[in-house]
Design a protein around this motif. Structure first.
Motif, short mmCIF file in Angstrom:
data_model
loop_
_atom_site.label_atom_id
_atom_site.label_comp_id
_atom_site.label_asym_id
_atom_site.label_seq_id
_atom_site.Cartn_x
_atom_site.Cartn_y
_atom_site.Cartn_z
N ILE A 67 -55.50 12.69 -27.20
CA ILE A 67 -56.27 11.87 -28.16
C ILE A 67 -57.39 10.83 -27.46
O ILE A 67 -58.45 10.74 -28.04
N THR A 68 -56.66 10.11 -26.38
CA THR A 68 -57.75 9.39 -25.75
C THR A 68 -58.51 9.92 -25.07
O THR A 68 -60.02 9.43 -25.37
N LEU A 70 -60.30 12.59 -25.97
CA LEU A 70 -61.06 13.11 -27.23
C LEU A 70 -61.88 12.08 -27.79
O LEU A 70 -63.02 12.00 -28.12
N GLU A 71 -61.25 10.80 -27.82
CA GLU A 71 -61.94 9.35 -28.65
C GLU A 71 -63.11 8.92 -27.51
O GLU A 71 -64.29 8.79 -27.97
N GLU A 72 -62.81 9.24 -26.21
CA GLU A 72 -63.77 8.88 -25.26
C GLU A 72 -64.99 9.92 -25.26
O GLU A 72 -66.12 9.33 -25.25
N ILE A 74 -66.10 11.44 -28.07
CA ILE A 74 -66.71 11.15 -29.35
C ILE A 74 -67.55 10.12 -29.03
O ILE A 74 -68.50 9.97 -29.40
N LYS A 75 -67.03 9.01 -28.31
CA LYS A 75 -67.65 7.82 -28.25
C LYS A 75 -68.80 7.89 -27.27
O LYS A 75 -69.91 7.37 -27.57
#
Length: 214
Positions: A67-68, A70-72, A74-75
């Motif tokens: 998840i981390t 994936l968040e990076e 997207i960021k």
């Protein structure tokens, strides 16, 4: 006689070994047999056999890591680029004083709206690593063929440009810098010397920059 006895024992050995193995296997408790069957898989053991489920934290940590990541991603995809390119049009750009901002009034690119065509100043809309490049062409008049200019960050000197045309010819100087900027920090080009100088436009005199990493 000894040789014959040896051959008879050798011939009977496989059967004896097999019988002993079967008897030994029959004497194992049921739970031990199951354990032996599991461990006998060797390198073909399933991933489930190796998963640490004692407290449930292994799978949870793997999920958090994914998840981390994936968040990076997207960021980073959400960040818009920052870049500008501005030039001087026309011929003579006269009456430049010492430490005066050189204004590149024709804006050909201004992604992120960081560059001001009115003041000739770039203001970083976001923090990051930037690259800037300036190129200046001297005027060809007898008293204005020399110039020295600076690329500055908040008034701090980053690089210098120089040109000195002779016998009615122009001369061009350029410089490129890479610098770290905080959001709101400014970069511009200024006249350094001489006073009351003139430069040449014609899109030979340019200023550009881009965000390359954040």
């Amino acid at each position: 006689m000894c040789s014959v006895i040896f051959l008879l024992v050798l011939a009977a050995s496989p059967a004896l070994i097999s019988t002993r193995l079967v008897n030994s296997y029959d004497n194992f408790p049921e739970e031990s047999i199951d354990a032996r069957e599991k461990t006998s898989l060797g390198p073909y053991s399933t991933m489930d056999d190796k998963t640490d489920t004692t407290d449930g934290t292994t799978e949870e940590n793997q999920l958090i890591t994914r998840i981390t990541a994936l968040e990076e991603t997207i960021k980073h995809l959400g960040h818009k680029p920052v870049a500008f390119h501005a030039v001087r049009d026309g011929n003579e750009y006269p009456h430049l004083g010492i430490n005066q901002h050189i204004v590149f009034g024709t804006v050909l690119l201004n992604i992120g709206n960081g560059y001001s065509a009115h003041h000739g100043i770039f203001t970083a809309p976001k923090a990051g690593l930037y690259i800037f490049s300036a190129s200046i062409l001297s005027y060809n008049g007898p008293k204005t063929s020399l110039f020295a200019a600076d690329i500055v960050k908040g008034g701090y000197l980053l690089a210098r440009l120089y040109g000195h045309g002779v016998n009615g010819y122009h001369d061009q100087g350029s410089a490129t810098v890479v610098t770290q900027l905080k959001a709101g920090e400014q970069v511009w080009v200024r006249q350094a010397w001489p006073p009351n100088d003139s430069l040449y436009g014609g899109r030979y005199t340019t200023f550009s920059g881009s965000l390359i990493s954040f």
